[in-house]
Design a protein around this motif. Structure first.
Motif, short mmCIF file in Angstrom:
data_model
loop_
_atom_site.label_atom_id
_atom_site.label_comp_id
_atom_site.label_asym_id
_atom_site.label_seq_id
_atom_site.Cartn_x
_atom_site.Cartn_y
_atom_site.Cartn_z
N ILE A 5 24.46 52.72 40.82
CA ILE A 5 24.04 53.10 39.47
C ILE A 5 24.41 51.98 38.51
CG2 ILE A 5 24.34 54.75 37.59
CD1 ILE A 5 25.12 56.82 39.81
N GLN A 6 23.46 51.54 37.71
CA GLN A 6 23.71 50.52 36.71
C GLN A 6 23.43 51.10 35.33
OE1 GLN A 6 21.76 46.81 37.49
NE2 GLN A 6 22.65 45.76 35.72
N ILE A 7 24.37 50.92 34.41
CA ILE A 7 24.29 51.51 33.08
C ILE A 7 24.37 50.43 32.02
CG2 ILE A 7 25.49 52.98 31.41
CD1 ILE A 7 26.43 54.66 33.82
N LEU A 8 23.47 50.51 31.04
CA LEU A 8 23.49 49.62 29.88
C LEU A 8 23.82 50.45 28.64
CD1 LEU A 8 20.26 47.49 30.49
CD2 LEU A 8 22.61 46.96 31.19
N THR A 9 24.79 49.99 27.86
CA THR A 9 25.12 50.65 26.60
C THR A 9 24.46 49.86 25.48
OG1 THR A 9 27.19 49.40 26.46
CG2 THR A 9 27.28 51.59 27.44
N TYR A 10 23.62 50.56 24.72
CA TYR A 10 22.78 49.92 23.71
C TYR A 10 23.29 50.22 22.31
CZ TYR A 10 18.72 49.63 20.58
OH TYR A 10 17.88 49.37 19.52
N ASP A 11 23.56 49.17 21.55
CA ASP A 11 23.97 49.30 20.16
C ASP A 11 22.91 48.62 19.31
OD1 ASP A 11 25.08 49.22 17.65
OD2 ASP A 11 27.02 48.41 18.28
N ALA A 12 22.15 49.41 18.56
CA ALA A 12 21.02 48.87 17.79
C ALA A 12 21.47 47.82 16.78
CB ALA A 12 20.30 50.02 17.07
N SER A 13 22.69 47.97 16.24
CA SER A 13 23.16 47.05 15.20
C SER A 13 23.41 45.65 15.74
CB SER A 13 24.42 47.60 14.55
OG SER A 13 25.48 47.68 15.49
N SER A 14 23.69 45.52 17.04
CA SER A 14 23.98 44.21 17.62
C SER A 14 22.80 43.63 18.40
CB SER A 14 25.21 44.30 18.54
OG SER A 14 24.93 45.10 19.67
N PHE A 15 21.78 44.45 18.63
CA PHE A 15 20.61 43.99 19.39
C PHE A 15 19.54 43.55 18.38
CE2 PHE A 15 17.21 43.80 22.37
CZ PHE A 15 17.77 43.78 23.65
N SER A 16 19.47 42.25 18.14
CA SER A 16 18.61 41.73 17.07
C SER A 16 17.13 41.82 17.43
CB SER A 16 18.96 40.27 16.77
OG SER A 16 18.60 39.45 17.88
N ASP A 17 16.30 41.81 16.41
CA ASP A 17 14.86 41.80 16.63
C ASP A 17 14.43 40.51 17.32
OD1 ASP A 17 12.29 43.27 16.11
OD2 ASP A 17 11.81 41.37 15.10
N GLU A 18 15.13 39.43 17.02
CA GLU A 18 14.83 38.15 17.68
C GLU A 18 15.05 38.25 19.18
OE1 GLU A 18 16.28 33.45 17.62
OE2 GLU A 18 17.30 34.95 16.39
N LEU A 19 16.15 38.89 19.59
CA LEU A 19 16.43 39.06 21.01
C LEU A 19 15.37 39.93 21.67
CD1 LEU A 19 18.30 38.61 23.43
CD2 LEU A 19 19.67 40.56 22.64
N ASP A 95 18.72 57.73 27.28
CA ASP A 95 18.93 58.74 26.25
C ASP A 95 19.82 58.14 25.17
OD1 ASP A 95 18.77 61.39 25.09
OD2 ASP A 95 20.85 61.67 25.68
N ASN A 96 19.31 58.10 23.95
CA ASN A 96 20.06 57.56 22.82
C ASN A 96 20.56 56.14 23.11
OD1 ASN A 96 20.35 59.76 20.60
ND2 ASN A 96 20.60 60.86 22.54
N GLU A 97 21.88 55.95 23.23
CA GLU A 97 22.42 54.59 23.36
C GLU A 97 22.69 54.19 24.81
OE1 GLU A 97 24.20 57.02 21.80
OE2 GLU A 97 23.85 56.68 19.66
N ARG A 215 30.70 56.47 28.96
CA ARG A 215 30.93 56.46 27.52
C ARG A 215 30.34 55.18 26.95
NH1 ARG A 215 36.86 57.97 25.78
NH2 ARG A 215 36.01 60.01 26.38
N ASN A 216 29.61 55.32 25.84
CA ASN A 216 29.01 54.12 25.27
C ASN A 216 30.05 53.35 24.45
OD1 ASN A 216 29.30 55.40 22.78
ND2 ASN A 216 27.12 55.54 22.36
N GLY A 217 29.62 52.25 23.84
CA GLY A 217 30.55 51.39 23.12
C GLY A 217 31.17 52.03 21.90
N ASN A 218 30.59 53.12 21.41
CA ASN A 218 31.12 53.83 20.25
C ASN A 218 31.96 55.04 20.64
OD1 ASN A 218 29.81 52.09 18.37
ND2 ASN A 218 27.89 53.16 18.77
N GLY A 219 32.25 55.19 21.94
CA GLY A 219 33.09 56.27 22.39
C GLY A 219 32.40 57.61 22.55
N ASP A 249 27.09 45.85 28.56
CA ASP A 249 26.52 45.89 27.22
C ASP A 249 25.07 45.41 27.27
OD1 ASP A 249 26.84 45.91 24.15
OD2 ASP A 249 26.12 43.88 24.59
N ALA A 250 24.17 46.12 26.60
CA ALA A 250 22.74 45.82 26.67
C ALA A 250 22.42 44.44 26.10
CB ALA A 250 21.94 46.89 25.93
N LYS A 251 23.09 44.06 25.04
CA LYS A 251 22.86 42.74 24.44
C LYS A 251 23.22 41.63 25.43
CE LYS A 251 24.36 39.85 20.54
NZ LYS A 251 25.20 38.88 21.29
#
Length: 262
Positions: A5-19, A95-97, A215-219, A249-251
């Motif tokens: 199982i591979q999990i990515l934690t996504y934080d919209a604030s750190s994942f730029s539109d450029e990326l 789901d979500n982040e 648990r995602n990066g925001n706990g 981390d997704a970024k």
């Protein structure tokens, strides 16, 4: 060897539109069109990440990007089309982040897409709604025994957790089957307290399930279930946190994709 199982934690604030724009060309043109149709950027990014995960897994198997392609069954379950036979089968959920993928060998499956399924859910429910009313929303997809178990929960939090265990079991099982949305969830009965699963009143022979938490990066807590079927397997089992789980981390994952998949 059990699936991974591979999990990515996504934080919209750190994942730029450029990326996001830089990573978009790393997937096929059909996927790009589908991704760009999403109104919400978060939905587009999560879908993009779910497309990148199997591509990086193929690269880990020594297969270069110009040598692999993807397809989907008529029910919509994706699979590796080339090389053939595929080095692994896979399934994704988000789901979500959180974005998750299960992948592994499944040589006994008669399906092009294999018999692996995964589902993850954030331990949360809509605001301004009581736990009991939340459960009632899903009664047409729950068995009588499941509804009894949920209403007997000691606290709203315990009811919520049991509900999502039940739901992720049902989702993972049907996604492993690859039958689409027409499967009646009431055919599956889950007792998450005792790890008992029945399908059409019978033991699900040949099936193995793994319950996992993350648990995602925001706990924020999530629960998930991965399902694997083999016609050669005797009996069935439910394990808890026994399959290998890799979390990233997704970024950082996306930046790695830019280096590896171009």
């Amino acid at each position: 060897m059990p699936p991974r199982i591979q999990i990515l934690t996504y934080d919209a604030s750190s994942f730029s539109d450029e990326l996001y724009q830089q990573c978009l060309p790393l997937v096929d043109s059909e996927s790009q069109i589908r991704i760009q149709r999403f109104f919400r950027r978060d939905d587009a990014v999560r879908t993009l990440l779910s497309r990148l995960l199997p591509r990086m897994a193929l690269l880990d198997h020594g297969i270069q990007p110009n040598l692999f392609t993807f397809n989907a069954t008529k029910e919509g379950k994706p699979f590796v089309a080339t090389p053939s036979p595929a080095p692994f089968f896979y399934n994704v959920s988000h789901d979500n982040e959180l974005v998750a993928m299960v992948h592994g060998e499944n040589s006994t499956s008669s399906s092009l897409a294999g018999s692996l399924g995964i589902d993850v859910m954030r331990l949360d429910m809509p605001k301004r709604e009581s736990m009991d009313s939340f459960i009632e929303t899903f009664t047409d997809q729950l068995t009588e025994s499941e509804t009894t178990i949920l209403h007997a929960g000691a606290t709203a939090q315990s009811k919520l957790e049991m509900f999502f265990w039940i739901w992720t079991f049902k989702e993972a099982y049907t996604k492993a089957l690859g039958v689409g949305l027409g499967f009646d969830f009431r055919r599956i009965s889950v007792d998450p307290q005792h790890n008992i699963v029945r399908v059409d009143g019978k033991e699900p022979c040949g099936w193995k399930f793994d319950k996992f938490r993350c648990r995602n990066g925001n706990g924020v807590d999530y629960v998930g279930v991965a399902a694997d079927y083999s016609s050669l397997r005797e009996g069935w089992s439910v394990e808890e946190g026994k399959w290998e789980v890799q979390q990233e981390d997704a970024k950082e994952f996306a930046e790695k994709c830019l280096t590896s998949l171009r």
